[in-house]
Design an enzyme around this catalytic site. Structure first.
Site, short mmCIF file in Angstrom:
data_model
loop_
_atom_site.label_atom_id
_atom_site.label_comp_id
_atom_site.label_asym_id
_atom_site.label_seq_id
_atom_site.Cartn_x
_atom_site.Cartn_y
_atom_site.Cartn_z
N ASN A 1 -10.00 -0.13 -0.13
CA ASN A 1 -8.54 -0.01 -0.12
C ASN A 1 -8.00 -0.54 -1.46
O ASN A 1 -8.04 -1.74 -1.70
CB ASN A 1 -7.99 -0.82 1.05
N HIS B 1 -3.56 7.40 2.52
CA HIS B 1 -3.89 6.09 1.98
C HIS B 1 -5.29 5.73 2.50
O HIS B 1 -5.59 5.92 3.68
CB HIS B 1 -2.86 5.07 2.46
N CYS C 1 0.82 -1.23 0.00
CA CYS C 1 0.00 0.00 0.00
C CYS C 1 0.84 1.27 0.00
O CYS C 1 0.33 2.36 -0.28
CB CYS C 1 -0.95 0.00 1.19
N1 ACO Z 1 -18.46 -8.68 9.02
C1 ACO Z 1 -18.97 -8.98 10.23
N2 ACO Z 1 -18.20 -9.37 11.27
C2 ACO Z 1 -16.88 -9.46 11.05
C3 ACO Z 1 -16.28 -9.16 9.81
C4 ACO Z 1 -17.14 -8.77 8.77
N3 ACO Z 1 -16.69 -8.45 7.54
N4 ACO Z 1 -14.95 -9.34 9.91
C5 ACO Z 1 -14.69 -9.71 11.16
N5 ACO Z 1 -15.87 -9.80 11.87
C6 ACO Z 1 -16.08 -10.20 13.24
C7 ACO Z 1 -14.93 -11.01 13.81
O1 ACO Z 1 -15.08 -12.37 13.47
C8 ACO Z 1 -15.10 -10.76 15.29
O2 ACO Z 1 -16.12 -11.59 15.76
P1 ACO Z 1 -16.02 -12.25 17.25
O3 ACO Z 1 -15.98 -11.08 18.19
O4 ACO Z 1 -17.25 -13.08 17.31
O5 ACO Z 1 -14.74 -13.02 17.22
C9 ACO Z 1 -15.62 -9.32 15.36
O6 ACO Z 1 -16.13 -9.03 14.05
C10 ACO Z 1 -14.54 -8.31 15.70
O7 ACO Z 1 -13.40 -8.58 14.88
P2 ACO Z 1 -12.12 -7.73 14.95
O8 ACO Z 1 -11.10 -8.24 13.98
O9 ACO Z 1 -11.70 -7.60 16.38
O10 ACO Z 1 -12.69 -6.31 14.46
P3 ACO Z 1 -11.98 -4.92 14.39
O11 ACO Z 1 -12.74 -3.93 15.15
O12 ACO Z 1 -10.50 -4.99 14.65
O13 ACO Z 1 -12.18 -4.54 12.86
C11 ACO Z 1 -10.89 -4.46 10.85
C12 ACO Z 1 -11.60 -5.35 11.87
C13 ACO Z 1 -11.92 -3.60 10.15
C14 ACO Z 1 -10.20 -5.37 9.83
C15 ACO Z 1 -9.85 -3.56 11.56
O14 ACO Z 1 -9.05 -4.32 12.44
C16 ACO Z 1 -8.97 -2.84 10.58
O15 ACO Z 1 -9.42 -2.03 9.80
N6 ACO Z 1 -7.64 -3.07 10.62
C17 ACO Z 1 -6.74 -2.44 9.70
C18 ACO Z 1 -6.56 -3.38 8.56
C19 ACO Z 1 -6.26 -2.69 7.26
O16 ACO Z 1 -6.67 -1.58 7.00
N7 ACO Z 1 -5.57 -3.42 6.41
C20 ACO Z 1 -5.32 -2.95 5.10
C21 ACO Z 1 -3.90 -3.02 4.74
S1 ACO Z 1 -2.87 -2.11 5.82
C22 ACO Z 1 -3.19 -0.58 5.50
O17 ACO Z 1 -3.55 -0.29 4.40
C23 ACO Z 1 -3.07 0.41 6.57
#
Ligand code: ACO
Length: 325
Positions: A282, A252, A114
């Site tokens: 993204n 980004h 990214c």
């Molecule tokens: N829909 C519904 N529920 C979901 C989904 C979905 N798409 N994905 C995960 N969940 C559930 C999980 O299974 C979990 O359930 P549980 O509590 O029963 O175990 C619950 O939601 C919470 O999951 P978390 O992973 O703790 O959720 P979080 O609040 O961290 O959000 C997310 C997840 C959106 C991926 C976040 O961590 C994030 O945005 N991280 C950054 C990742 C990123 O941007 N990566 C891109 C590349 S790096 C960059 O560009 C910066």
């Protein structure tokens, strides 16, 4: 007399097909509410079956050249930031070079996930300043849809496809850059110890398949907020500027919550932030030039504006660029 690089045009390209959050909810256990609340994303574009990274990169490059009023024949450097080349080799950049009907200069891909566009601008800036290039095309292009496990709801909802490009030219200035348009500074970093937080589980020398994106979302989120705030501060400090001097933050577009946290840490007005994540999701290396081009074409970014761009991605890699348009 010193040589500086200047951004003189931008262009972008998005595939036609729109996939909404509701479309994804038909395949995996998710919802528009969950995706929008956690990420800000409402929809993404997905490349057609016969549409490749080099096709999107070429379209964005063509539009950037038209915007700049620069003849393709003047281009002596093409850098494509991409994680999803059409083929393992040759580079997507040489395919763009061929589509532009060029056979001079240098063309290569740069793999910083990214952060690829910021890394690409940084490398082009160095080559222009050293006199090795006079006119460069820096492109960010990715078809991350091809690296998604569409049954994994933790990653499949986050990404989209697209391409963006800028034309950079060298300019000789007697008294330094001052308030002239050009790149004030670029800053690039990486920490390979954190590779396991976000990676693709395939590759030519391991499985022979391209593999799927694997991610520890919460950890990536934490590192993104810290690293982005640090690199933005580094860019401002190096130029003796306060965040209030920035006209536009073009971050980004990974997640609106990451962008909001960085904006808050900087004490910046949210009205000065260019946001496209709701429409594009993204798009990896394409996300900054896509957002930059959108804000230029709708008239928000004007000549003389000071623009701060920042990104973090797999590697981990991160970086920033401070540019006066
Ligand atoms: N829909 C519904 N529920 C979901 C989904 C979905 N798409 N994905 C995960 N969940 C559930 C999980 O299974 C979990 O359930 P549980 O509590 O029963 O175990 C619950 O939601 C919470 O999951 P978390 O992973 O703790 O959720 P979080 O609040 O961290 O959000 C997310 C997840 C959106 C991926 C976040 O961590 C994030 O945005 N991280 C950054 C990742 C990123 O941007 N990566 C891109 C590349 S790096 C960059 O560009 C910066």
């Amino acid at each position: 007399m010193s040589i500086h690089s200047r951004l003189v045009g931008s262009g972008s390209y998005l595939p036609e097909k729109i996939v909404t959050n509701d479309d994804l909810a038909e395949r995996v256990d998710t919802s528009d509410e969950w995706i929008a609340a956690r990420t800000g994303i409402r929809q993404r574009r997905v490349a057609a079956e016969n549409e490749y990274t080099s096709d999107m990169a070429y379209e964005a490059a063509r539009r950037a050249l038209d915007d700049a009023g620069v003849d393709a024949a003047e281009v002596d450097l093409i850098i494509v930031g991409t994680t999803t080349p059409d083929r393992t080799f040759p580079a997507t950049a040489v395919q763009v070079q061929a589509k532009l009907e060029l056979n001079g200069g240098a063309a290569f891909d740069l793999q910083a996930v990214c952060s690829g566009f910021i890394y690409g601008m940084s490398v082009a800036d160095g080559l222009i300043k050293s006199g090795q290039s006079k006119t460069a095309l820096v492109i960010g292009a990715d078809t991350l849809s091809r690296l998604l496990d569409w049954d994994d709801r933790s990653t499949s909802v986050l990404f989209g496809d697209g391409a963006g490009a800028v034309v950079m030219t060298g300019v000789e200035l007697e008294n330094g850059l001052g308030t002239e348009s050009g790149i004030l500074s670029t800053h690039i970093h990486s920490d390979g110890r954190l590779a396991e937080l976000l990676y693709c589980d395939g590759g030519p020398s391991t499985t022979g398949q391209s593999g799927f994106i694997r991610m520890q979302g919460k950890e990536v989120f934490k590192h993104a907020v810290t690293n982005l705030a640090n690199v933005v501060t580094e860019a401002l400090d190096e130029n003796g500027l306060e965040s209030s001097a920035i006209d536009w933050l073009v971050p980004h577009q990974a997640n609106k919550r990451i962008i909001d946290s960085t904006t808050k840490k900087l004490g910046m007005d949210t009205d000065k932030v260019v946001l496209t994540v709701q429409d594009h999701a993204n798009t990896s290396a394409a996300s900054i030039p896509l957002a930059l081009d959108a804000a230029r074409r709708d008239g928000r970014i004007k000549k003389g504006d000071l623009i701060l761009m920042e990104a973090m991605g797999g590697g981990l890699t991160w970086g920033a660029a401070l540019v006066r348009w």
